[in-house]
Structure formats: structure tokens, C-alpha cells
Design a protein around this motif. Structure first.
Motif, PDB file in Angstrom:
ATOM      1  N   UNK A 133      16.370 -24.799 -16.359  1.00 22.71           N
ATOM      2  CA  UNK A 133      15.405 -25.223 -15.343  1.00 22.71           C
ATOM      3  C   UNK A 133      15.137 -24.090 -14.348  1.00 22.71           C
ATOM      4  N   UNK A 134      16.192 -23.358 -13.962  1.00 22.98           N
ATOM      5  CA  UNK A 134      16.022 -22.252 -13.016  1.00 22.98           C
ATOM      6  C   UNK A 134      15.178 -21.131 -13.637  1.00 22.98           C
ATOM      7  N   UNK A 135      15.362 -20.881 -14.932  1.00 16.75           N
ATOM      8  CA  UNK A 135      14.570 -19.848 -15.605  1.00 16.75           C
ATOM      9  C   UNK A 135      13.103 -20.276 -15.717  1.00 16.75           C
ATOM     10  N   UNK A 136      12.849 -21.557 -15.943  1.00 11.62           N
ATOM     11  CA  UNK A 136      11.472 -22.036 -16.018  1.00 11.62           C
ATOM     12  C   UNK A 136      10.797 -21.927 -14.654  1.00 11.62           C
ATOM     13  N   UNK A 137      11.533 -22.246 -13.582  1.00 13.50           N
ATOM     14  CA  UNK A 137      10.957 -22.138 -12.233  1.00 13.50           C
ATOM     15  C   UNK A 137      10.684 -20.702 -11.874  1.00 13.50           C
ATOM     16  N   UNK A 138      11.554 -19.793 -12.299  1.00 13.00           N
ATOM     17  CA  UNK A 138      11.359 -18.368 -11.992  1.00 13.00           C
ATOM     18  C   UNK A 138      10.174 -17.805 -12.772  1.00 13.00           C
TER      19      UNK A 138
END
Length: 140
Positions: A133-138
């Protein structure tokens, strides 16, 4: 009949000798007190020279330490930890031992935990979802 039995009981009680009196250990002996026991010693052998200070320190540190006096060693005042079996402190003076116990920081205690394989797998999956999820937001 009743009166006669009471009189007989009273007569029997007079014939029975009274029990020996129980005197305390420190009661005076009759007949002058000859053969008195030797007086007790004023101190116990091996008693700490600064006994009162040792008692104060023992009370102060009773939750974590047990204190003792061992006259056969150079550092005769010894403290053993009640929490960690291998920790022993010693000093030649009670005041010094008291300061040591106040300033002593025990080693950290590492508690072994049993690893549950299912819980570890769930934690790993949760971490992977969080990272994704953090990689998708970044990227957005």
C-alpha cells in the motif's frame, strides 16, 4: 444421694495432690538460687561489627537483595540478588555496599518468547500488505 456424691467428690479432690507449678525460665529458684546458669554472651560469634548499619541496609534493599556478613573474606559484607541468580556484590564496609546497591543497574532481562508459526505468518502477510500500500501511494 446428690449431697453425698458431692461430699465424696470434694473429699477425693482434697486427696489428689495439686499439679506442679509451671514457672517461667527466669523465675527465681526457691532455696537461694545456687547453681544458676551462666550468663548469656553479649554478642553472637561472627556478628558484624557494624550490625545496626547492616540491618538498615538489609531493610532498605530487601525487595531485590539479601545481605550477609561473612567474616572469613576480605570483602565481608555480601549482597546476593534475589532476581538474578548469578549477581553477587561484596564490600568491606556497609556504607560502601549500600552505595553499590543504590547505584547498581541490573543487566537487562531477556525473556524468551515462544514463536507461534501462525501468528508469524499473519504478521508477515500484514507487513507485506502495508508495504504494498505504501509503494502504491508513493507511485501515485
Amino acid at each position: 444421694m446428690r449431697l453425698s456424691s458431692l461430699i465424696a467428690a470434694a473429699a477425693l479432690l482434697r486427696l489428689i495432690p495439686p499439679p506442679a507449678s509451671r514457672r517461667g525460665r527466669h523465675a527465681r529458684r526457691e532455696g537461694g538460687g545456687g547453681g544458676s546458669a551462666p550468663r548469656p554472651r553479649r554478642y553472637a560469634p561472627g556478628q558484624a561489627p557494624d550490625y545496626n548499619a547492616l540491618c538498615d541496609a538489609t531493610v532498605r534493599h530487601a525487595a531485590r537483595w539479601t545481605l550477609a556478613y561473612e567474616p572469613e573474606t576480605a570483602a565481608c559484607y555480601v549482597a546476593r540478588s534475589l532476581i538474578d541468580d548469578g549477581v553477587v556484590l561484596a564490600a568491606s564496609d556497609v556504607a560502601e555496599l549500600d552505595r553499590l546497591l543504590i547505584e547498581f543497574v541490573p543487566p537487562p532481562r531477556i525473556r524468551p518468547y515462544a514463536v507461534d508459526p501462525e501468528a508469524a505468518a499473519m504478521a508477515r502477510a500484514s507487513e507485506q500488505r502495508l508495504l504494498a500500500r505504501m509503494m502504491q501511494e508513493a507511485a501515485a
